[in-house]
Design a protein around this motif. Structure first.
Motif, short mmCIF file in Angstrom:
data_model
loop_
_atom_site.label_atom_id
_atom_site.label_comp_id
_atom_site.label_asym_id
_atom_site.label_seq_id
_atom_site.Cartn_x
_atom_site.Cartn_y
_atom_site.Cartn_z
N PRO A 1 -11.18 -22.82 15.29
CA PRO A 1 -10.90 -22.79 13.99
C PRO A 1 -9.51 -23.30 13.58
CG PRO A 1 -12.22 -21.02 14.44
CD PRO A 1 -11.76 -21.44 15.87
N ALA A 2 -8.72 -22.82 14.29
CA ALA A 2 -6.94 -23.28 14.14
C ALA A 2 -6.87 -24.76 14.36
CB ALA A 2 -6.21 -22.49 14.99
N LEU A 3 -7.78 -25.19 15.24
CA LEU A 3 -7.57 -26.74 15.74
C LEU A 3 -8.10 -27.61 14.29
CD1 LEU A 3 -6.27 -27.76 18.19
CD2 LEU A 3 -8.67 -28.27 18.65
N LYS A 4 -9.21 -26.93 13.74
CA LYS A 4 -10.02 -27.68 12.90
C LYS A 4 -8.81 -27.57 11.41
CE LYS A 4 -14.50 -26.99 14.34
NZ LYS A 4 -15.90 -26.05 14.10
N ALA A 5 -8.24 -26.48 11.21
CA ALA A 5 -7.23 -26.26 10.02
C ALA A 5 -6.23 -27.28 10.13
CB ALA A 5 -6.99 -24.85 9.98
N LEU A 6 -5.70 -27.29 11.45
CA LEU A 6 -4.50 -28.35 11.82
C LEU A 6 -4.92 -29.57 11.41
CD1 LEU A 6 -1.61 -28.05 12.52
CD2 LEU A 6 -2.13 -28.28 14.86
N ALA A 7 -6.18 -30.04 12.00
CA ALA A 7 -6.56 -31.36 11.97
C ALA A 7 -6.64 -31.94 10.39
CB ALA A 7 -7.86 -31.56 12.51
N ALA A 8 -7.17 -30.79 9.51
CA ALA A 8 -7.12 -30.97 7.98
C ALA A 8 -5.70 -31.65 7.42
CB ALA A 8 -7.65 -30.04 7.45
N GLN A 9 -4.73 -31.43 8.19
CA GLN A 9 -3.26 -31.42 7.44
C GLN A 9 -2.82 -32.76 7.91
OE1 GLN A 9 -0.97 -27.98 8.60
NE2 GLN A 9 -2.63 -26.63 8.20
N GLN A 10 -3.59 -33.47 9.00
CA GLN A 10 -3.08 -34.88 9.25
C GLN A 10 -2.65 -35.85 8.07
OE1 GLN A 10 -1.37 -34.80 12.60
NE2 GLN A 10 -1.93 -32.52 12.06
N ASP B 1 1.08 -35.50 14.94
CA ASP B 1 2.56 -35.41 14.71
C ASP B 1 3.04 -34.24 15.49
OD1 ASP B 1 1.74 -32.72 13.47
OD2 ASP B 1 1.85 -33.55 11.50
N ASP B 2 4.58 -34.00 15.58
CA ASP B 2 4.98 -33.07 16.49
C ASP B 2 4.36 -31.82 16.40
OD1 ASP B 2 6.92 -34.95 17.22
OD2 ASP B 2 8.34 -34.66 15.69
N SER B 3 4.11 -31.35 15.22
CA SER B 3 3.45 -29.70 15.16
C SER B 3 2.11 -29.79 15.74
CB SER B 3 3.47 -29.53 13.61
OG SER B 3 2.86 -28.01 13.37
N SER B 4 1.18 -30.92 15.37
CA SER B 4 0.04 -30.76 16.00
C SER B 4 -0.19 -30.77 17.52
CB SER B 4 -1.02 -31.77 15.41
OG SER B 4 -0.40 -32.94 15.49
N TRP B 5 0.90 -31.81 17.89
CA TRP B 5 1.10 -32.04 19.49
C TRP B 5 1.43 -30.88 20.26
CZ3 TRP B 5 -1.59 -34.63 22.50
CH2 TRP B 5 -1.18 -35.00 23.83
N GLN B 6 2.52 -30.07 19.53
CA GLN B 6 2.95 -28.79 20.03
C GLN B 6 1.76 -28.02 20.25
OE1 GLN B 6 6.11 -27.06 18.04
NE2 GLN B 6 6.43 -25.61 19.70
N ALA B 7 1.03 -27.78 18.92
CA ALA B 7 -0.11 -26.77 19.29
C ALA B 7 -1.09 -27.17 20.41
CB ALA B 7 -1.01 -26.90 17.81
N LEU B 8 -1.30 -28.56 20.66
CA LEU B 8 -2.31 -28.88 21.47
C LEU B 8 -1.49 -28.62 22.86
CD1 LEU B 8 -3.47 -32.17 20.14
CD2 LEU B 8 -4.79 -30.34 20.61
N GLN B 9 -0.15 -28.66 23.19
CA GLN B 9 0.35 -28.44 24.51
C GLN B 9 0.03 -26.96 24.69
OE1 GLN B 9 1.83 -30.18 26.57
NE2 GLN B 9 1.30 -32.22 25.59
N GLN B 10 0.34 -26.19 23.55
CA GLN B 10 0.17 -24.54 23.93
C GLN B 10 -1.09 -24.30 23.96
OE1 GLN B 10 1.41 -23.25 19.90
NE2 GLN B 10 3.72 -23.40 20.30
N LEU B 11 -2.21 -25.10 23.47
CA LEU B 11 -3.48 -24.84 24.09
C LEU B 11 -3.74 -25.11 25.69
CD1 LEU B 11 -6.57 -24.38 23.30
CD2 LEU B 11 -6.73 -27.03 22.72
N ALA B 12 -2.95 -26.23 25.84
CA ALA B 12 -3.33 -26.32 27.34
C ALA B 12 -2.51 -25.38 28.32
CB ALA B 12 -2.84 -27.80 27.54
N GLY B 13 -1.39 -24.93 27.83
CA GLY B 13 -0.58 -23.89 28.51
C GLY B 13 -1.48 -22.43 28.66
N ALA B 14 -2.09 -22.21 27.52
CA ALA B 14 -2.94 -20.92 27.40
C ALA B 14 -4.15 -21.02 28.27
CB ALA B 14 -3.11 -20.61 25.97
N SER B 15 -4.48 -22.16 28.58
CA SER B 15 -5.79 -22.37 29.38
C SER B 15 -5.82 -21.99 30.72
CB SER B 15 -6.20 -23.76 29.26
OG SER B 15 -5.55 -24.82 30.14
N LYS B 16 -6.86 -22.30 31.63
CA LYS B 16 -7.14 -21.88 32.74
C LYS B 16 -6.91 -23.19 33.78
CE LYS B 16 -9.76 -17.88 31.89
NZ LYS B 16 -11.10 -17.04 32.39
N ILE B 17 -6.30 -24.31 33.05
CA ILE B 17 -6.48 -25.57 33.97
C ILE B 17 -5.80 -25.51 35.18
CG2 ILE B 17 -5.57 -27.98 33.85
CD1 ILE B 17 -6.05 -28.11 30.98
#
Length: 541
Positions: free
Chosen positions: A7-16, A50-66
């Motif tokens: 849901p947060a990802l979709k909301a952020l995508a709508a702002q691009q 943009d910087d904001s969405s890319w940072q959010a994606l990086q945070q998603l990766a950091g919080a994952s179990k990769i």
């Protein structure tokens, strides 16, 4: 991740906003959204980030179990939980395999022995030392397999065509369509033909039927059991079944349950590649893949190329609702790469339940499709540019051609770069109108035609540049997509290493085959019964 991030990802995508505006506002954008690995360069600046969405994606990766799952995989844990198997295909391309052990087995010694046997066989074939039952040297090899046992080697053999150095010709036989085997053997002599059967279970229907047809071809030409044993090799984990078929044990190369079919190019499944490009070049293929492994394992998160591609894919699938991705190699030799990645991605992550069997809340793998550029520009690029559908695309270009036609290659590169630019910036109504007027149209004519020439733009793409299409870089490129798929599987919380969905059709084909052979069809649905009836009517005419 306890709460769904979608849901947060979709909301952020709508702002691009607009990519065209983003480039105009930031001349350094191409340098900021760029990374390299193993000599391969990735420009991902033409993405809706943009910087904001890319940072959010990086945070998603950091919080994952990769990272934890990656370390568990490297340690030999059974990360393929539904089949209780380790996932160790990366070990097959390690330069130093000494000391590798899994569940008490000396895997390093097994890998080294397999490599030595492959090398010896390729050398014998290249030097004309392998002779058939008539005493003549082998001139042709038929590779029988399907799925991962076929797509990987076939793609790599095509990709590395400029490195072919084998005096022996190679033929692939995969589909159970009888036309495949019939066409392959038309111009061949069984006395100088070697057959290699690639099947982990030695029971895969398509492979088994094609192998049986080829065995009968030998028999029809007077070959006895000893001759067949001399002309048939296999790679399989079912030595008993292969032996019952007539293949002697010394002609059976191993397959291990910790290697999935779509990850098996680096094993004995890669023999056709070694045959065509030679042992030294095959070693370079492994070396390139190993280099990408090391990059993936050790590179910082923000510079990790497989993770970058994985996050961008997640962004479009789960943020924007995209259902497809185009893979567009601007290289004739890479024309089979989209088909290879189709299986790698869609068979791995085309799932609807998570690793615990619970329903997933959103989509997973996209539909992968594509073809070599520039052919696609005269076909489906129309949809990419003007359709309302959003299809993210990966453009892949070797910078140095493997041929002397340098102007051709320069034009190919121009088309590749122009397509990414056109997808990004599009053409506005104002620009289309001005173009029409400049061509001498009246204002009325321009107003009528201009809307048809508008392209919305803002269509995302990646551009991957390879220094050249050598074994090393092909190996690195394949491993790059393997690791991308792994990352996405972990982010979705699913098992990327099983493929239970392919089993159902196989199971149902058995009763239908019996019905087509005259058996009872009464328990089948009415549509299937009608199809069987039509088949039998035509067959019996």
């Amino acid at each position: 991740m306890s709460a769904s991030p979608w849901p947060a990802l979709k909301a952020l995508a709508a702002q691009q906003g607009s990519l065209r505006q983003a480039f105009a506002a930031d001349p350094a954008r191409a340098n900021r959204f760029r990374t390299t690995a193993c000599g391969i360069s990735l420009d991902y600046s033409k993405n809706l980030i943009d910087d904001s969405s890319w940072q959010a994606l990086q945070q998603l990766a950091g919080a994952s179990k990769i990272q934890p799952v990656l370390q568990a995989m490297l340690a030999g844990n059974k990360v393929n939980n539904t089949e209780q198997r380790a996932v160790w295909h990366m070990m097959l391309r390690k330069t130093d395999v000494s000391g590798l052990a899994l569940d008490g087995d000396d895997i390093g010694a097994a890998i080294a022995d397999c490599r030595q046997r492959m090398t010896a066989l390729v050398s014998r074939l290249h030097q004309g030392e392998y002779t058939g039952y008539s005493g003549k040297a082998i001139t042709d090899v038929i590779w029988v397999g399907i799925g991962g046992s076929l797509l990987g080697p076939q793609m790599a053999v095509e990709a590395l065509t400029p490195y072919h150095c084998s005096p022996v010709k190679l033929h692939f036989a995969g589909n159970i369509d009888g036309a495949v085997v019939s066409d392959v053997v038309k111009q061949l002599d069984p006395a100088t033909t070697l057959v290699f059967v690639a099947s982990k279970s030695f029971g895969t229907e398509e492979t088994k039927q094609n192998a049986l047809a080829l065995r009968q071809w030998f028999k029809d030409h007077g070959a006895d059991a000893d001759a067949i044993a001399r002309h048939f090799w296999a790679t399989s984990s079912n030595i008993k079944a292969a032996a019952e078929f007539g293949i002697v044990e010394q002609n059976i190369l191993p397959m291990w349950d910790w290697v999935g079919g779509r990850y098996s190019l680096w094993s004995a499944i890669g023999l056709p590649v070694a045959l065509m490009i030679g042992n030294d070049n095959f070693a370079q293929l492994l070396k390139g893949a190993e280099a990408m492994d090391q990059h993936f394992i050790h590179a910082p998160q923000a510079e990790n190329m497989p993770l970058t591609l994985a996050l961008l894919g997640i962004w479009y699938i789960n943020g924007f609702g995209c259902q497809a991705q185009a893979l567009l190699p601007y290289s004739h030799y890479l024309r089979l790469l989209p088909s290879y990645v189709q299986q790698l991605d869609m068979e791995s992550n085309g799932k609807s339940v998570d690793i615990n069997g619970q329903p997933l809340t959103d989509a997973t793998a996209p539909v992968i499709w594509g073809d070599a550029g520039t052919n696609g520009q005269h076909a489906y690029h129309q949809l990419l540019h003007q359709s309302a559908l959003a299809v993210p695309a990966d453009f892949i270009l070797p910078l140095t051609p493997a041929h002397p036609l340098t102007d051709h290659h320069q034009r190919l590169a121009a088309h590749c770069f122009a397509q990414t630019q056109a997808l990004m910036q599009g053409k506005t109504l104002q620009e289309a109108t001005a173009e029409c007027l400049a061509a001498g149209m009246t204002a009325e004519q321009a107003a009528a035609l201009a809307p048809h020439k508008v392209s919305p733009g803002n269509k995302p793409s990646n551009t991957l540049l390879l220094p050249e299409l050598s074994p090393y870089y092909v190996g690195a490129l394949i491993a790059l997509y393997e690791h991308k798929v792994f990352c996405q599987g972990v982010l979705w919380g699913l098992n990327s290493f099983d493929q239970w969905g392919v089993e159902l059709g196989k199971q149902l084909s058995g009763p239908i085959y019996q019905a087509l052979a005259g058996g009872d069809a009464s328990l089948l649905d009415s549509s299937t019964q009608a199809l069987i009836k039509a088949f039998l009517q035509q067959k019996n005419q």
